[in-house]
Design a protein around this motif. Structure first.
Motif, short mmCIF file in Angstrom:
data_model
loop_
_atom_site.label_atom_id
_atom_site.label_comp_id
_atom_site.label_asym_id
_atom_site.label_seq_id
_atom_site.Cartn_x
_atom_site.Cartn_y
_atom_site.Cartn_z
N SER A 1 0.96 -1.45 -0.02
CA SER A 1 -0.11 -0.06 -0.04
C SER A 1 0.83 1.18 0.11
O SER A 1 1.77 1.42 0.86
CB SER A 1 -0.92 -0.11 1.31
OG SER A 1 -1.62 1.20 1.35
N VAL A 2 0.68 2.14 -0.68
CA VAL A 2 1.59 3.35 -0.92
C VAL A 2 0.51 4.43 -0.85
O VAL A 2 -0.50 4.53 -1.72
CB VAL A 2 2.20 3.32 -2.21
CG1 VAL A 2 3.04 4.53 -2.62
CG2 VAL A 2 3.04 2.00 -2.69
N ASN A 3 0.94 5.55 -0.04
CA ASN A 3 0.36 6.69 0.34
C ASN A 3 1.30 7.71 0.64
O ASN A 3 2.53 7.54 1.03
CB ASN A 3 -0.80 6.58 1.18
CG ASN A 3 -2.05 7.28 0.94
OD1 ASN A 3 -1.96 8.48 0.47
ND2 ASN A 3 -3.08 6.98 1.54
N TRP A 4 0.52 9.00 0.66
CA TRP A 4 1.54 10.18 1.20
C TRP A 4 1.95 9.71 2.78
O TRP A 4 1.01 9.57 3.53
CB TRP A 4 0.91 11.56 1.25
CG TRP A 4 0.41 11.78 -0.17
CD1 TRP A 4 -0.78 11.84 -0.86
CD2 TRP A 4 1.52 12.33 -1.10
NE1 TRP A 4 -0.66 12.19 -2.26
CE2 TRP A 4 0.67 12.55 -2.31
CE3 TRP A 4 2.65 12.73 -1.17
CZ2 TRP A 4 1.15 13.18 -3.32
CZ3 TRP A 4 3.25 13.11 -2.53
CH2 TRP A 4 2.60 13.26 -3.36
N ALA A 5 3.09 10.26 3.05
CA ALA A 5 3.46 10.08 4.68
C ALA A 5 2.96 11.20 5.45
O ALA A 5 2.16 10.97 6.65
CB ALA A 5 4.87 9.96 4.85
N PHE A 6 2.71 12.37 4.88
CA PHE A 6 2.39 13.57 5.52
C PHE A 6 1.06 14.22 4.82
O PHE A 6 1.35 14.45 3.71
CB PHE A 6 3.46 14.55 5.78
CG PHE A 6 4.54 14.10 6.41
CD1 PHE A 6 4.74 13.42 7.86
CD2 PHE A 6 5.93 13.89 5.70
CE1 PHE A 6 5.69 13.16 8.19
CE2 PHE A 6 6.98 13.34 6.34
CZ PHE A 6 6.88 12.98 7.83
N ALA A 7 0.03 14.51 5.66
CA ALA A 7 -1.15 15.01 4.88
C ALA A 7 -1.74 16.02 5.69
O ALA A 7 -1.51 16.50 6.87
CB ALA A 7 -2.04 14.04 4.72
N LYS A 8 -2.16 17.17 4.94
CA LYS A 8 -2.97 18.41 5.87
C LYS A 8 -4.26 17.94 5.86
O LYS A 8 -5.11 17.21 4.80
CB LYS A 8 -2.77 19.54 4.85
CG LYS A 8 -1.36 20.10 4.62
CD LYS A 8 -1.60 21.23 3.44
CE LYS A 8 -0.18 21.82 3.10
NZ LYS A 8 -0.24 22.61 1.96
N SER A 9 -4.65 18.12 7.21
CA SER A 9 -6.22 17.60 7.38
C SER A 9 -7.19 18.89 6.84
O SER A 9 -8.23 18.34 6.40
CB SER A 9 -6.47 17.49 8.73
OG SER A 9 -6.13 18.83 9.41
N GLY A 10 -6.91 20.01 6.77
CA GLY A 10 -7.87 20.94 6.36
C GLY A 10 -8.96 21.32 7.46
O GLY A 10 -9.36 22.23 7.45
N ALA A 11 -9.24 20.60 8.47
CA ALA A 11 -10.20 20.87 9.35
C ALA A 11 -9.25 21.54 10.49
O ALA A 11 -8.22 21.34 10.92
CB ALA A 11 -10.65 19.42 10.08
N LYS A 12 -10.08 22.52 11.19
CA LYS A 12 -9.46 23.24 12.22
C LYS A 12 -9.15 22.40 13.51
O LYS A 12 -10.20 21.67 13.67
CB LYS A 12 -10.30 24.56 12.60
CG LYS A 12 -10.11 25.40 11.50
CD LYS A 12 -10.79 26.83 11.84
CE LYS A 12 -10.63 27.84 10.73
NZ LYS A 12 -11.28 28.96 11.12
N ARG A 13 -8.30 22.41 14.03
CA ARG A 13 -7.96 21.45 15.30
C ARG A 13 -8.75 22.19 16.68
O ARG A 13 -8.60 23.66 16.66
CB ARG A 13 -6.22 21.35 15.56
CG ARG A 13 -5.85 20.34 14.51
CD ARG A 13 -4.57 20.21 15.03
NE ARG A 13 -3.63 20.42 13.98
CZ ARG A 13 -2.31 20.26 14.00
NH1 ARG A 13 -1.74 20.15 15.27
NH2 ARG A 13 -1.50 20.30 13.13
N ARG A 14 -9.16 21.37 17.32
CA ARG A 14 -9.52 21.84 18.76
C ARG A 14 -8.65 21.58 19.78
O ARG A 14 -8.19 20.31 19.80
CB ARG A 14 -11.02 21.37 19.16
CG ARG A 14 -12.17 21.86 17.85
CD ARG A 14 -13.46 21.11 18.07
NE ARG A 14 -13.86 21.70 19.24
CZ ARG A 14 -14.82 21.24 19.80
NH1 ARG A 14 -15.60 20.39 19.32
NH2 ARG A 14 -15.29 21.83 21.00
#
Length: 165
Positions: A151-164
């Motif tokens: 399985s190959v995917n990005w190691a780091f991703a931006k979530s886009g949701a604001k963190r609480r």
């Protein structure tokens, strides 16, 4: 003139409360302490609400333009791809040769189990450009490498949701 008062000593875990009588000078102030129920003590940061982040103090600054983006995130030096499901007897050369056809590999991490000496089952591959990494993900995700599906995917991703907090 001495005045006698009863003093109750509490707080020794090994014994029950102890009451003693001591003479006190009449002009000495003695503070009366009421029996209190022990309160539950919580260790660590944030155990109590102290108002540090009340009002504007709880609004922290953010980097501009990153809040609404979703997708891969660039590491400091390049674009990192995570390959999972790697065969335990795979070698760095096997993975390097397979993934080098999609672009110039800047870095390759193939972690080993200290006890067994075999591959832990994942690898990190770093490409110079986002396009090279995207080609590798698209071409290699779900394919077989050394008779095992990876399985190959990005190691780091931006979530886009604001963190609480």
């Amino acid at each position: 003139l001495a005045q006698e008062r009863v003093v109750r000593i509490v707080g020794f875990p090994c014994c029950s409360p102890l009451s003693l009588t001591f003479p006190f000078p009449a002009n000495m102030d003695v503070e009366e302490v009421k029996d209190e129920q022990p309160t539950r003590r919580v260790k660590g940061r944030g155990a109590e609400e102290d108002g540090r982040y009340a009002g504007k103090a709880g609004n922290f600054e953010r980097l501009g333009g990153d809040d609404d983006e979703v997708g891969p995130a660039r590491s400091i030096e390049g674009w990192v791809v995570l390959v999972s499901g790697v065969h335990e007897e795979a070698q760095e050369d096997d993975i390097f040769d397979t993934f080098a056809e999609f672009g110039d590999i800047k870095n390759l991490h193939l972690n080993l189990d200290r006890r067994t000496g075999f591959v832990k089952g994942y690898a990190f591959i770093e490409y110079e450009t986002k396009g090279e990494a995207a080609k590798a993900i698209k071409a290699m995700d779900g394919t077989e490498l050394l008779e095992k599906k990876v399985s190959v995917n990005w190691a780091f991703a931006k979530s886009g949701a604001k963190r609480r907090r």
